[in-house]
Design an enzyme around this catalytic site. Structure first.
Site, PDB file in Angstrom:
ATOM      1  N   ARG A  56       5.114  23.635  -5.262  1.00 21.80           N
ATOM      2  CA  ARG A  56       4.469  22.868  -4.201  1.00 21.80           C
ATOM      3  C   ARG A  56       5.448  22.285  -3.185  1.00 21.80           C
ATOM      4  O   ARG A  56       5.248  22.414  -1.976  1.00 21.80           O
ATOM      5  CB  ARG A  56       3.666  21.698  -4.791  1.00 21.80           C
ATOM      6  CG  ARG A  56       2.314  22.082  -5.300  1.00 21.80           C
ATOM      7  CD  ARG A  56       1.996  21.251  -6.503  1.00 21.80           C
ATOM      8  NE  ARG A  56       2.881  21.670  -7.577  1.00 21.80           N
ATOM      9  CZ  ARG A  56       2.594  22.670  -8.418  1.00 21.80           C
ATOM     10  NH1 ARG A  56       1.456  23.272  -8.340  1.00 21.80           N
ATOM     11  NH2 ARG A  56       3.470  23.064  -9.338  1.00 21.80           N
ATOM     12  N   THR A  57       6.481  21.618  -3.670  1.00 17.58           N
ATOM     13  CA  THR A  57       7.348  20.893  -2.731  1.00 17.58           C
ATOM     14  C   THR A  57       8.050  21.879  -1.792  1.00 17.58           C
ATOM     15  O   THR A  57       8.050  21.708  -0.569  1.00 17.58           O
ATOM     16  CB  THR A  57       8.371  20.050  -3.509  1.00 17.58           C
ATOM     17  OG1 THR A  57       7.669  19.273  -4.465  1.00 17.58           O
ATOM     18  CG2 THR A  57       9.153  19.135  -2.579  1.00 17.58           C
ATOM     19  N   LYS A  85      29.854  29.194  -7.623  1.00 16.47           N
ATOM     20  CA  LYS A  85      31.308  29.459  -7.604  1.00 16.47           C
ATOM     21  C   LYS A  85      32.091  28.173  -7.734  1.00 16.47           C
ATOM     22  O   LYS A  85      33.313  28.145  -7.587  1.00 16.47           O
ATOM     23  CB  LYS A  85      31.704  30.120  -6.279  1.00 16.47           C
ATOM     24  CG  LYS A  85      31.015  31.434  -5.995  1.00 16.47           C
ATOM     25  CD  LYS A  85      31.445  31.917  -4.601  1.00 16.47           C
ATOM     26  CE  LYS A  85      30.490  32.954  -4.070  1.00 16.47           C
ATOM     27  NZ  LYS A  85      30.645  33.151  -2.622  1.00 16.47           N
ATOM     28  N   ARG A 106      16.042  19.815  -3.245  1.00 17.07           N
ATOM     29  CA  ARG A 106      15.760  19.324  -4.602  1.00 17.07           C
ATOM     30  C   ARG A 106      16.972  19.676  -5.457  1.00 17.07           C
ATOM     31  O   ARG A 106      17.558  20.745  -5.311  1.00 17.07           O
ATOM     32  CB  ARG A 106      14.510  19.990  -5.180  1.00 17.07           C
ATOM     33  CG  ARG A 106      14.338  19.687  -6.664  1.00 17.07           C
ATOM     34  CD  ARG A 106      13.055  20.223  -7.223  1.00 17.07           C
ATOM     35  NE  ARG A 106      11.923  19.439  -6.726  1.00 17.07           N
ATOM     36  CZ  ARG A 106      10.674  19.635  -7.127  1.00 17.07           C
ATOM     37  NH1 ARG A 106      10.401  20.572  -8.018  1.00 17.07           N
ATOM     38  NH2 ARG A 106       9.696  18.889  -6.658  1.00 17.07           N
ATOM     39  N   HIS A 134      11.109  10.899  -5.819  1.00 14.19           N
ATOM     40  CA  HIS A 134      10.419  12.033  -5.177  1.00 14.19           C
ATOM     41  C   HIS A 134       9.586  11.433  -4.038  1.00 14.19           C
ATOM     42  O   HIS A 134       8.357  11.409  -4.075  1.00 14.19           O
ATOM     43  CB  HIS A 134       9.538  12.722  -6.216  1.00 14.19           C
ATOM     44  CG  HIS A 134       9.082  14.104  -5.844  1.00 14.19           C
ATOM     45  ND1 HIS A 134       9.170  14.610  -4.562  1.00 14.19           N
ATOM     46  CD2 HIS A 134       8.525  15.093  -6.597  1.00 14.19           C
ATOM     47  CE1 HIS A 134       8.680  15.846  -4.555  1.00 14.19           C
ATOM     48  NE2 HIS A 134       8.290  16.160  -5.772  1.00 14.19           N
TER      49      HIS A 134
HETATM   50  N1   CP Z   1       4.672  18.021  -7.401  1.00 14.76           N
HETATM   51  C1   CP Z   1       5.767  18.785  -7.404  1.00 14.76           C
HETATM   52  O1   CP Z   1       6.877  18.287  -7.175  1.00 14.76           O
HETATM   53  O2   CP Z   1       5.554  20.096  -7.697  1.00 14.76           O
HETATM   54  P1   CP Z   1       6.652  21.240  -7.674  1.00 14.76           P
HETATM   55  O3   CP Z   1       7.600  20.959  -8.815  1.00 14.76           O
HETATM   56  O4   CP Z   1       5.905  22.520  -7.831  1.00 14.76           O
HETATM   57  O5   CP Z   1       7.385  21.138  -6.377  1.00 14.76           O
END
Ligand code: CP
Length: 308
Positions: A56-57, A85, A106, A134
């Site tokens: 999703r993110t 590396k 991320r 998050h």
């Molecule tokens: N909600 C969320 O962070 O989903 P993903 O891990 O799929 O990005």
């Protein structure tokens, strides 16, 4: 106090955002949901750097950029970047910042997004750093809460599951301090909300309660925020085996809930919500995931200075 200018700002933690900032982002998200702006970010480039898995993110950040007319470069796993590396995150981000206008990232290590932001003047948007924060998830969560409840102030919100490692609930609990929520944390003792978050709530005089059973709170809350037990963050696999499947929301749980109750989940779900709940009027997790597109569009447009 009005929102500060967003231009070139990093969003690493919800604590980087004031109440006015959050309200501004949600207002822009609402506008973009109603009226798409397919040319708004024309000629802008976003780096999408995901050192940890995501559906999703990553895809909503990338789609958000493309639906606003921008372009995307990046990678979806650390193994194809020069981190394999031995390149430091600091060096990598300094270079990427020379190529693009904004970075969405991320990383599995807590504090990594802050470290990345120190290496570049380009805005860095944290899509999750380890078990820490998050913030963009919280923006779409708040957007969804507002959509379903028509207000953010004074709600009763229960968070259920892995509150220790779940970064989404850390960010959401912090953000809700702006809106006078009453919070209920439902988790096995070993996965309860970290003390640093509870201390923050106490300091801000936010009322909260700790529970081990969903039934203790479900009939009085407006939002039930389910979370996955974060297998990847357990050091002892036996602890995970003990904790997994501890909460499985079924239709039976919903028999006496408030009519306005909405069940949310940042997803992915494993077993936390039985699929029979999906067809009830209380389920909102799929719409919630869609809202990631609008919340992230809003943030991109604001930090790139295209909406003031
Ligand atoms: N909600 C969320 O962070 O989903 P993903 O891990 O799929 O990005």
């Amino acid at each position: 106090m009005p929102a500060k200018s967003f231009r070139d700002r990093d969003v690493i933690s919800v604590k980087d955002l004031t109440k006015a900032d959050i309200q501004k982002i949600l207002q822009v998200a609402q506008q973009l949901k109603k009226k798409p702006r397919p040319e708004l970010l024309k000629n802008k480039v976003m780096a999408s750097l995901f050192f940890e898995p995501s559906t999703r993110t990553r895809l909503s950040f990338e789609t958000a950029m493309e639906r606003l007319g921008g372009r995307v470069v990046g990678f979806a796993e650390a193994g194809v970047s020069s981190s394999s590396k031995g390149e430091s995150l600091y060096d990598a981000m300094k270079i990427v910042g020379q190529y693009v206008d904004v970075i969405a990232m991320r990383h599995p290590v807590e504090g990594s997004a802050r470290r990345a932001a120190e290496s570049t003047d380009k805005p860095v948007l944290n899509g999750g750093d380890g078990a820490n924060q998050h913030p963009t998830q919280t923006l779409l969560d708040l957007f969804s809460i507002y959509e379903t409840q028509k207000k953010l102030n004074g709600l009763e919100v229960a968070m259920v599951g892995d509150l220790k490692y779940g970064r989404t609930v850390h960010s959401l609990a912090s953000a809700l301090t702006h809106f006078g929520a009453r919070l209920h944390f439902v988790a096995p003792e070993m996965l309860q909300m970290p003390s640093y978050i509870l201390e923050e709530l106490k300091a801000k005089k936010i009322k909260y309660s700790l529970h081990e059973e969903i039934d203790e709170v479900i009939n009085k809350v407006d939002i039930l925020y389910m979370t996955r037990i974060q297998k990847e963050r357990f050091t002892d696999p036996l602890d995970y085996e003990r904790a997994k499947d501890v909460y499985v929301l079924t239709k039976d749980h919903l028999a006496k809930v408030k009519k306005n109750l909405r069940v949310m989940h940042p997803l992915p779900r494993v077993n936390e919500i039985a699929t029979e709940v999906d067809a009830t009027p209380h389920a909102y997790y799929f719409e919630q995931a869609e809202n990631g597109l609008y919340a992230r569009q809003a943030l991109l447009a604001l930090v790139l200075g295209k909406i003031k």
